[in-house]
Design an enzyme around this catalytic site. Structure first.
Site, PDB file in Angstrom:
ATOM      1  N   LEU A 190       0.824  -1.216   0.000  1.00 29.10           N
ATOM      2  CA  LEU A 190       0.000   0.000   0.000  1.00 29.10           C
ATOM      3  C   LEU A 190       0.858   1.267   0.000  1.00 29.10           C
ATOM      4  O   LEU A 190       2.051   1.225   0.334  1.00 29.10           O
ATOM      5  CB  LEU A 190      -0.913   0.005   1.235  1.00 29.10           C
ATOM      6  CG  LEU A 190      -1.944  -1.131   1.328  1.00 29.10           C
ATOM      7  CD1 LEU A 190      -2.706  -1.037   2.649  1.00 29.10           C
ATOM      8  CD2 LEU A 190      -2.913  -1.091   0.153  1.00 29.10           C
TER       9      LEU A 190
ATOM     10  N   GLY B 115       6.299   1.615   2.645  1.00 28.91           N
ATOM     11  CA  GLY B 115       7.764   1.620   2.755  1.00 28.91           C
ATOM     12  C   GLY B 115       8.494   1.107   1.524  1.00 28.91           C
ATOM     13  O   GLY B 115       9.706   0.844   1.581  1.00 28.91           O
TER      14      GLY B 115
ATOM     15  N   SER C  89       1.332  -1.910  -7.282  1.00 27.69           N
ATOM     16  CA  SER C  89       1.006  -3.169  -8.001  1.00 27.69           C
ATOM     17  C   SER C  89      -0.044  -3.995  -7.256  1.00 27.69           C
ATOM     18  O   SER C  89       0.262  -5.077  -6.766  1.00 27.69           O
ATOM     19  CB  SER C  89       2.262  -3.989  -8.321  1.00 27.69           C
ATOM     20  OG  SER C  89       3.280  -3.878  -7.373  1.00 27.69           O
TER      21      SER C  89
HETATM   22  N1  LIG Z   1      10.399  -1.017   8.261  1.00 29.51           N
HETATM   23  C1  LIG Z   1      10.173   0.064   7.503  1.00 29.51           C
HETATM   24  N2  LIG Z   1      10.465   0.026   6.177  1.00 29.51           N
HETATM   25  C2  LIG Z   1      10.233   1.112   5.389  1.00 29.51           C
HETATM   26  N3  LIG Z   1       9.710   2.274   5.818  1.00 29.51           N
HETATM   27  C3  LIG Z   1       9.401   2.377   7.124  1.00 29.51           C
HETATM   28  C4  LIG Z   1       9.612   1.281   8.020  1.00 29.51           C
HETATM   29  N4  LIG Z   1       9.216   1.675   9.250  1.00 29.51           N
HETATM   30  C5  LIG Z   1       8.793   2.939   9.127  1.00 29.51           C
HETATM   31  N5  LIG Z   1       8.897   3.387   7.853  1.00 29.51           N
HETATM   32  C6  LIG Z   1       8.514   4.729   7.370  1.00 29.51           C
HETATM   33  O1  LIG Z   1       7.384   4.604   6.499  1.00 29.51           O
HETATM   34  C7  LIG Z   1       7.418   5.561   5.442  1.00 29.51           C
HETATM   35  C8  LIG Z   1       7.372   4.822   4.112  1.00 29.51           C
HETATM   36  O2  LIG Z   1       7.286   5.744   3.032  1.00 29.51           O
HETATM   37  P1  LIG Z   1       7.623   5.317   1.527  1.00 29.51           P
HETATM   38  O3  LIG Z   1       8.885   4.525   1.476  1.00 29.51           O
HETATM   39  O4  LIG Z   1       7.562   6.564   0.703  1.00 29.51           O
HETATM   40  O5  LIG Z   1       6.388   4.370   1.189  1.00 29.51           O
HETATM   41  P2  LIG Z   1       5.843   3.894  -0.239  1.00 29.51           P
HETATM   42  O6  LIG Z   1       6.948   4.059  -1.238  1.00 29.51           O
HETATM   43  O7  LIG Z   1       5.455   2.458  -0.023  1.00 29.51           O
HETATM   44  O8  LIG Z   1       4.652   4.757  -0.537  1.00 29.51           O
HETATM   45  C9  LIG Z   1       8.696   6.367   5.628  1.00 29.51           C
HETATM   46  O9  LIG Z   1       8.382   7.539   6.320  1.00 29.51           O
HETATM   47  C10 LIG Z   1       9.560   5.410   6.489  1.00 29.51           C
HETATM   48  O10 LIG Z   1      10.509   6.098   7.274  1.00 29.51           O
END
Ligand SMILES: Nc1ncnc2c1ncn2[C@@H]1O[C@H](COP(=O)(O)OP(=O)(O)O)[C@@H](O)[C@H]1O
Ligand SMILES: [Mg+2]
Length: 205
Positions: free
Chosen positions: A15, A19, A88
């Site tokens: 979603l 992350g 996806s």
């Molecule tokens: N285990 C983790 N892995 C990745 N992101 C994490 C995790 N725990 C917390 N986060 C936080 O969640 C957010 C994820 O954002 P993002 O990577 O842009 O998500 P996506 O690309 O899936 O939309 C970031 O602010 C990140 O710091």
């Protein structure tokens, strides 16, 4: 040092805000550090160029994923590690690109909706909940969970470093990447470099 290696595709699904981009960039940094050729195809960036003009209907989402998959296939067969990060949401199209590419590793970036709504880094969940944004995956549009992902990370409970370590271990176990020199999954130096890069990109503070 550059090394010869076989290509493969590492595909992140999950979603919005789960992350995918953070983990793709973290894994990218470690693989580069280990001398591998890597290219990241991020859904948000692809939608500004290769898939510019596409919307969020099932048809457009599938077209977007097929395009990303096609580029991943070209990179993979030329010895590059292609890393795709895109919601996806549909199982069938993920299976299509898996079979088309061949050497394909699926990472399910799992996170509860509760945590995502609380996190709401891009303010999109508020807009989706209020109806300002329509067809929002997980709120008003479907997300089909993977049935047999090679790796599942749960970012509601894991730190980015823990999730990255899990993915790297799996790639090492599958002998797709060289094992890190240290016995640890990755060295303190690599860890601090990854954190530095994630900080520079604004993913962690
Ligand atoms: N285990 C983790 N892995 C990745 N992101 C994490 C995790 N725990 C917390 N986060 C936080 O969640 C957010 C994820 O954002 P993002 O990577 O842009 O998500 P996506 O690309 O899936 O939309 C970031 O602010 C990140 O710091
Ligand atoms: Mg992203």
């Amino acid at each position: 040092m550059r090394m010869e290696h076989a290509g493969f595709t590492l595909w992140f699904t999950g979603l919005s805000g789960a992350g995918k981009t953070t983990l793709a960039r973290g894994v990218e940094a470690i693989l580069r550090e280990r001398g591998m050729k890597v290219e990241v195809l991020d859904g948000d960036i692809i939608r500004q160029n290769l898939s510019k003009g596409l919307g969020f209907s099932k048809e457009d989402r599938d077209t977007n994923i097929k395009r990303i998959g096609f580029v991943c296939k070209l990179l993979t067969r030329n010895g590059v590690v292609a890393i795709a990060s895109a919601i996806s949401p549909y199982r069938e199209i993920r299976e299509y690109v898996r079979h088309d590419i061949g050497s394909f590793i699926l990472v399910y970036v799992k996170c509860s909706l509760e945590v995502l709504i609380q996190r709401d880094a891009k303010g999109l969940y508020q807009k989706a909940l209020s109806g300002e944004i329509r067809n929002f995956t997980g709120i008003s549009d479907p997300y089909e969970q993977p049935l047999h992902p090679e790796v599942t990370v749960d970012t509601a409970v894991e730190s980015p470093s823990q999730s990255i370590a899990k993915i790297i271990s799996k790639l090492e176990a599958l002998q797709l990447i060289p094992v890190g020199q240290e016995h640890a999954v990755y060295s303190a130096k690599e860890e601090s470099e990854v954190e530095e890069r994630l900080r520079a990109l604004g993913y962690i503070s």
